[in-house]
Scaffold this motif. Structure first.
Motif, PDB file in Angstrom:
ATOM      1  N   ASN A  43      43.143  28.799  61.893  1.00 32.02           N
ATOM      2  CA  ASN A  43      44.052  30.092  61.757  1.00 32.02           C
ATOM      3  C   ASN A  43      44.405  30.953  62.744  1.00 32.02           C
ATOM      4  O   ASN A  43      43.788  31.142  63.616  1.00 32.02           O
ATOM      5  CB  ASN A  43      43.922  30.541  60.282  1.00 32.02           C
ATOM      6  N   PRO A  44      45.489  31.650  62.551  1.00 27.55           N
ATOM      7  CA  PRO A  44      45.920  32.831  63.688  1.00 27.55           C
ATOM      8  C   PRO A  44      45.044  33.617  62.844  1.00 27.55           C
ATOM      9  O   PRO A  44      43.600  33.629  61.651  1.00 27.55           O
ATOM     10  CB  PRO A  44      46.694  33.286  62.800  1.00 27.55           C
ATOM     11  N   SER A  45      44.083  34.147  63.980  1.00 27.47           N
ATOM     12  CA  SER A  45      43.016  35.339  63.476  1.00 27.47           C
ATOM     13  C   SER A  45      43.050  36.625  62.738  1.00 27.47           C
ATOM     14  O   SER A  45      42.143  37.387  61.003  1.00 27.47           O
ATOM     15  CB  SER A  45      42.593  36.247  64.733  1.00 27.47           C
ATOM     16  N   TRP A  46      44.682  37.197  61.223  1.00 28.84           N
ATOM     17  CA  TRP A  46      44.671  38.255  60.601  1.00 28.84           C
ATOM     18  C   TRP A  46      44.680  37.393  59.127  1.00 28.84           C
ATOM     19  O   TRP A  46      44.809  38.285  58.634  1.00 28.84           O
ATOM     20  CB  TRP A  46      46.490  37.943  61.017  1.00 28.84           C
ATOM     21  N   ALA A  47      44.622  35.720  59.475  1.00 23.48           N
ATOM     22  CA  ALA A  47      44.563  34.849  57.991  1.00 23.48           C
ATOM     23  C   ALA A  47      43.162  35.690  56.727  1.00 23.48           C
ATOM     24  O   ALA A  47      41.953  35.311  57.556  1.00 23.48           O
ATOM     25  CB  ALA A  47      44.850  33.967  58.603  1.00 23.48           C
ATOM     26  N   SER A  48      43.123  34.850  55.879  1.00 20.53           N
ATOM     27  CA  SER A  48      42.202  35.814  54.944  1.00 20.53           C
ATOM     28  C   SER A  48      40.974  34.746  55.073  1.00 20.53           C
ATOM     29  O   SER A  48      39.845  34.626  54.582  1.00 20.53           O
ATOM     30  CB  SER A  48      42.961  36.027  54.069  1.00 20.53           C
ATOM     31  N   ARG A  49      41.482  33.234  55.558  1.00 20.95           N
ATOM     32  CA  ARG A  49      41.151  31.985  55.720  1.00 20.95           C
ATOM     33  C   ARG A  49      40.605  30.853  57.088  1.00 20.95           C
ATOM     34  O   ARG A  49      41.723  31.369  58.011  1.00 20.95           O
ATOM     35  CB  ARG A  49      41.032  30.951  54.285  1.00 20.95           C
ATOM     36  N   PRO A  50      39.459  30.575  57.627  1.00 20.32           N
ATOM     37  CA  PRO A  50      39.533  30.373  59.205  1.00 20.32           C
ATOM     38  C   PRO A  50      40.540  28.783  59.023  1.00 20.32           C
ATOM     39  O   PRO A  50      40.864  28.826  60.825  1.00 20.32           O
ATOM     40  CB  PRO A  50      37.586  29.706  58.714  1.00 20.32           C
ATOM     41  N   TYR A  51      40.096  28.726  57.832  1.00 18.92           N
ATOM     42  CA  TYR A  51      41.581  26.970  59.021  1.00 18.92           C
ATOM     43  C   TYR A  51      42.586  27.218  57.847  1.00 18.92           C
ATOM     44  O   TYR A  51      42.397  27.334  56.949  1.00 18.92           O
ATOM     45  CB  TYR A  51      40.498  25.900  58.582  1.00 18.92           C
ATOM     46  N   LEU A  52      43.813  26.593  58.983  1.00 20.57           N
ATOM     47  CA  LEU A  52      44.977  26.154  58.573  1.00 20.57           C
ATOM     48  C   LEU A  52      45.175  24.768  57.794  1.00 20.57           C
ATOM     49  O   LEU A  52      45.930  24.646  56.659  1.00 20.57           O
ATOM     50  CB  LEU A  52      46.134  25.916  59.817  1.00 20.57           C
ATOM     51  N   PHE A  53      44.496  23.878  58.650  1.00 20.23           N
ATOM     52  CA  PHE A  53      44.413  22.769  58.153  1.00 20.23           C
ATOM     53  C   PHE A  53      42.856  21.884  57.934  1.00 20.23           C
ATOM     54  O   PHE A  53      41.987  22.316  58.971  1.00 20.23           O
ATOM     55  CB  PHE A  53      45.136  21.331  59.190  1.00 20.23           C
ATOM     56  N   ASP A  54      42.181  20.931  57.447  1.00 21.95           N
ATOM     57  CA  ASP A  54      40.734  21.236  57.186  1.00 21.95           C
ATOM     58  C   ASP A  54      40.682  19.333  56.075  1.00 21.95           C
ATOM     59  O   ASP A  54      40.981  19.767  55.075  1.00 21.95           O
ATOM     60  CB  ASP A  54      39.702  22.191  56.203  1.00 21.95           C
ATOM     61  N   ALA A  55      40.714  18.732  57.281  1.00 22.44           N
ATOM     62  CA  ALA A  55      40.131  17.215  56.007  1.00 22.44           C
ATOM     63  C   ALA A  55      38.906  16.656  55.987  1.00 22.44           C
ATOM     64  O   ALA A  55      38.458  16.592  57.438  1.00 22.44           O
ATOM     65  CB  ALA A  55      41.439  16.609  56.389  1.00 22.44           C
ATOM     66  N   ALA A  56      38.126  15.684  55.357  1.00 24.55           N
ATOM     67  CA  ALA A  56      36.928  14.876  55.538  1.00 24.55           C
ATOM     68  C   ALA A  56      36.997  13.642  56.124  1.00 24.55           C
ATOM     69  O   ALA A  56      36.100  13.631  57.060  1.00 24.55           O
ATOM     70  CB  ALA A  56      36.642  14.623  53.817  1.00 24.55           C
ATOM     71  N   ARG A  57      38.287  13.597  55.883  1.00 30.03           N
ATOM     72  CA  ARG A  57      38.335  12.046  57.036  1.00 30.03           C
ATOM     73  C   ARG A  57      40.193  11.572  57.457  1.00 30.03           C
ATOM     74  O   ARG A  57      40.661  11.856  56.861  1.00 30.03           O
ATOM     75  CB  ARG A  57      37.973  11.032  56.706  1.00 30.03           C
ATOM     76  N   ILE A  58      40.726  11.053  58.625  1.00 29.37           N
ATOM     77  CA  ILE A  58      41.909  10.982  58.747  1.00 29.37           C
ATOM     78  C   ILE A  58      41.810  10.149  59.685  1.00 29.37           C
ATOM     79  O   ILE A  58      40.774   9.558  60.350  1.00 29.37           O
ATOM     80  CB  ILE A  58      42.428  12.230  59.813  1.00 29.37           C
ATOM     81  N   ASP A  59      41.916   8.566  59.196  1.00 31.01           N
ATOM     82  CA  ASP A  59      42.261   7.222  59.946  1.00 31.01           C
ATOM     83  C   ASP A  59      43.820   6.916  59.647  1.00 31.01           C
ATOM     84  O   ASP A  59      44.241   6.835  58.877  1.00 31.01           O
ATOM     85  CB  ASP A  59      41.232   6.448  58.925  1.00 31.01           C
TER      86      ASP A  59
END
Length: 706
Positions: free
Chosen positions: A93-109
């Motif tokens: 995520n941008p630095s101003w966001a409250s959480r670190p990631y816009l997208f987080d996935a356990a697995r992409i196939d």
């Protein structure tokens, strides 16, 4: 002289040269093919795992975000489709966001069509996504959001590729809007599609919070096939919060875009105040309501148009615009055809449901009033009123009321920085008009409150018809003004500290004879009229004034003076906004001789909620005792002398009366100061001085001091 080389080139036949060029091209092609095969072979053997860092840098550069893969990584041709596998992949995520990631996935196939990448129309033959987490957050100033891949306002938003076959499991979405104070945690139902078609609708459910109010949400994407092909998105959603149910339906151009899109909205619940309280807006309570309309978001504005609905037994229609920003602002225009008087109860602090079932006294008690009182003691929501601004124009055709006919209500409300003004508030009442300006300034502590209520000439018969007074034969009118200033955060407190004047003037007109004679308790004339069937013979009112001076929440008669062709009605005493106690004495002196006249004050006591009429006063009992004594020691005829009214009442000069002047300015028709109207105090004696016992009684009754 030619060199050997030049001579040799000239002797090479054209056919040979063509074969030589073809061999060179062939070798180049073979080299390229060999290179491609070598690359393909290397990628296939290694699964392209060595490209992880390059992939992270490339995607990060395209999205302006840090991209990281902490698990397995594969990127190669299998055999002609690009196979991409990533485990524990994150996009920052941008630095101003409250959480670190816009997208987080356990697995992409996934399998990607190579040529689609060249033409910009991305196509996935296959997608298997496990435990994807998406974090969508607006910047506090709404200049950008986490799904816009640019630091500049208006950057490129998130776009979806075409997906032929998909298997998506465990997807969650978090949405945050700091300006609106909205937080939502949503779970998307598992998605399985074939041939780029999902078929059935896709469900969404979750929980969240708007300001301090928790909510639950269920939604369905009715056209998922169009969605994955970048088409229109038909959505229906239902939210439950604070006892309210809100339904939204519409067609969005994209899943993350509602700007300028008309959406159908509907809401229902126990209390509309709870609904608007969700976004930090304070309005009076309502009974059960339902309302529907259309909403369009336009920048910081949420415009609700075509609003129709009911609250209690009152219809509503109009528009509402909610403007978000550093300070919330509401702008509304409402029109009501018929307003039930019970639904107006919240405007003075009553709960309308309690008024409807148990009455005003019970509603006042629920609003904090002491037992047996009517004035509500519910505090204004000071903190909330100081957080938002509002402008309202509300018109009402007819008010349903049992006793007083009210119509043509026109209210203009303005709330600015904690100052609430109902100005003007006008309405028609019994063929007269009332204009008022009421101001609650919560910036002062406690609130500075001003009441200014004006009544234009109104027919008495029409005004009092609902209270049992016959309209026929009563042609007099009444007009007046209430002007009070007080301090307090409740209606009770503001009136308990009020100072000002109450004055109602009755110009010349006719009044039913029975009304006037009953006020005088003129038994002889009343009986004569009754037997002669002339009870409704009109009596001429010359002029009248019902005036009170209010000091510290206690209203003193100043004066009560009504001059008619047959008598002069005088009133002394007062009432208290503090305790709601009433202590008045009304007396009528006849202008002509009457043989049987009580000629004694009629007491009005009790409280606002439970007034009492004391017809048998101490003075009347004294006259009865004197009459009985004369009858015993003299003759029965002599007993009548105690009830004789010699008809010496002093007629009033109507100038000061019609001007609404205080008791000190009242005069007789001969110009002499009146000595029978008191001195603007609560004393009930003719000289305006209270006895010790009366002072003690009124101190308890008006001030609550024992």
């Amino acid at each position: 002289m030619e060199t050997p080389a030049s001579a040799s080139s000239q002797t090479i036949p054209p056919a040979r040269r063509r074969r030589r060029a073809w061999r060179i091209a062939r070798n180049i092609v073979l080299a390229v093919i060999t290179l491609i095969v070598a690359i393909w072979l290397v990628l296939y053997i290694t699964k392209g795992r060595f490209l992880r860092a390059s992939f992270e840098r490339f995607v990060g550069g395209q999205t302006h975000r840090a991209v990281r893969i902490d698990g397995d990584f594969q990127l190669y041709f299998a055999p002609f489709k690009i196979k991409f596998v990533a485990e524990r992949m994150t996009i920052a995520n941008p630095s101003w966001a409250s959480r670190p990631y816009l997208f987080d996935a356990a697995r992409i196939d996934t399998r990607i069509a190579p040529l689609s990448l060249l033409w910009g129309k991305r196509r996935l033959y296959w997608l298997d996504l496990v435990d994807g987490k998406v974090d969508l957050e607006w910047k506090p100033d709404h200049s950008t959001n986490t799904w816009t891949f640019s630091e500049k306002k208006g950057g490129k938003p998130l776009d979806f590729p075409r997906i032929d076959v998909a298997n998506v499991r465990g997807t969650t979405v978090r949405y945050v809007d700091p300006r609106m104070q909205v937080l939502a945690d949503l779970s998307i139902a598992d998605i399985r599609s074939t041939d780029a078609r999902i078929g059935k609708s896709v469900g969404v459910q979750g929980t969240g919070r708007i300001r301090t109010a928790p909510f639950t949400l269920t939604a369905r994407l009715l056209t998922p096939d169009a969605t994955v092909n970048r088409g229109q998105n038909q959505l229906v959603a239902r939210m439950r919060a604070a006892g309210n149910v809100i339904d939204v339906a519409g067609t969005l151009p994209s899943l993350a875009e509602i700007e300028g899109v008309p959406l159908s909205v509907a809401a229902r619940g126990r209390n509309m105040a709870d609904l608007l309280g969700i976004i930090g807006v304070a309005i009076p309570n309502t009974r059960t309501y339902r309302v529907r309309g259309q909403m369009v978001k336009d920048g910081a504005d949420y415009r609700f148009t075509r609003l129709t609905g009911v609250a209690g037994a009152t219809d509503l229609a109009g528009t509402l615009t909610v403007t978000t920003g550093e300070r919330l602002h509401l702008d509304s225009m409402l029109a009501t055809k018929r307003l039930d008087i019970i639904d107006a109860a919240p405007f003075i602090g009553y709960n309308p449901d309690i008024v409807a079932t148990k009455g005003a006294e019970a509603a006042a008690a629920a609003a904090g009033a002491a037992s047996g009182r009517l004035l509500p003691d519910a505090a204004l929501p000071i903190a909330t009123m100081q957080r938002f601004d509002a402008d309202l124009r509300w018109t009402v055709g007819v008010v349903r009321s049992r006793n007083v006919p009210i119509s043509n209500v026109d209210l203009t409300l303005a709330l600015k920085n904690g100052r609430l003004a109902l100005s003007p508030l006008t309405f028609a009442m019994a063929r007269g008009n009332v204009a008022s300006d009421v101001v609650f300034d919560t910036r002062a502590r406690p609130s500075a409150v001003r009441y200014d209520i004006r009544l234009t000439p109104t027919p008495l018969g029409r005004l009092l018809k609902g209270y049992g007074v016959a309209e026929a034969g009563t042609t007099g009118t009444i007009h007046g003004r209430i002007r009070l200033d007080g301090r307090g955060d409740t209606i009770h407190d503001s009136l308990s500290t009020a100072r000002g004047r109450i004055a109602f003037v009755i110009p010349r007109g006719d009044l039913t004879t029975g009304n006037a004679q009953l006020s005088e308790l003129d038994v002889g004339t009343f009986v004569q009229k009754m037997f002669e069937d002339k009870l409704k013979e009109p009596v001429r009112i010359n002029c009248g004034l019902v005036g009170f001076t209010v000091r510290g929440g206690v209203a003193a008669a100043d004066p009560i003076l009504i001059d008619t062709s047959k008598n002069v009605i005088l009133g002394r005493g007062g009432f208290s906004f503090r305790t709601e106690g009433v202590d008045l004495a009304i007396r009528a002196d006849g202008k002509k001789f009457s043989l049987f006249s009580g000629q004694s004050p009629v007491g009005i006591g009790g409280t606002f909620a439970h007034p009492k009429l004391d017809v048998i006063s101490n003075q009347l009992l004294g006259r009865a005792g004197a009459g009985l004594g004369l009858a015993v020691v003299a003759t029965p005829v002599a007993g009548i002398l105690a009830f004789v009214d010699v008809g010496d009442a002093k007629a009033a000069a109507c100038g000061p009366v019609l001007a609404g002047a205080t008791a000190a300015a009242q005069r007789t028709t001969k110009g002499a100061p009146r000595d029978d109207v008191g001195h603007g105090t609560t004393a009930k004696e003719e000289n305006g001085k209270a006895s010790g016992g009366e002072r003690k009684t009124q101190r308890k009754k008006f001030l609550g001091i024992f």
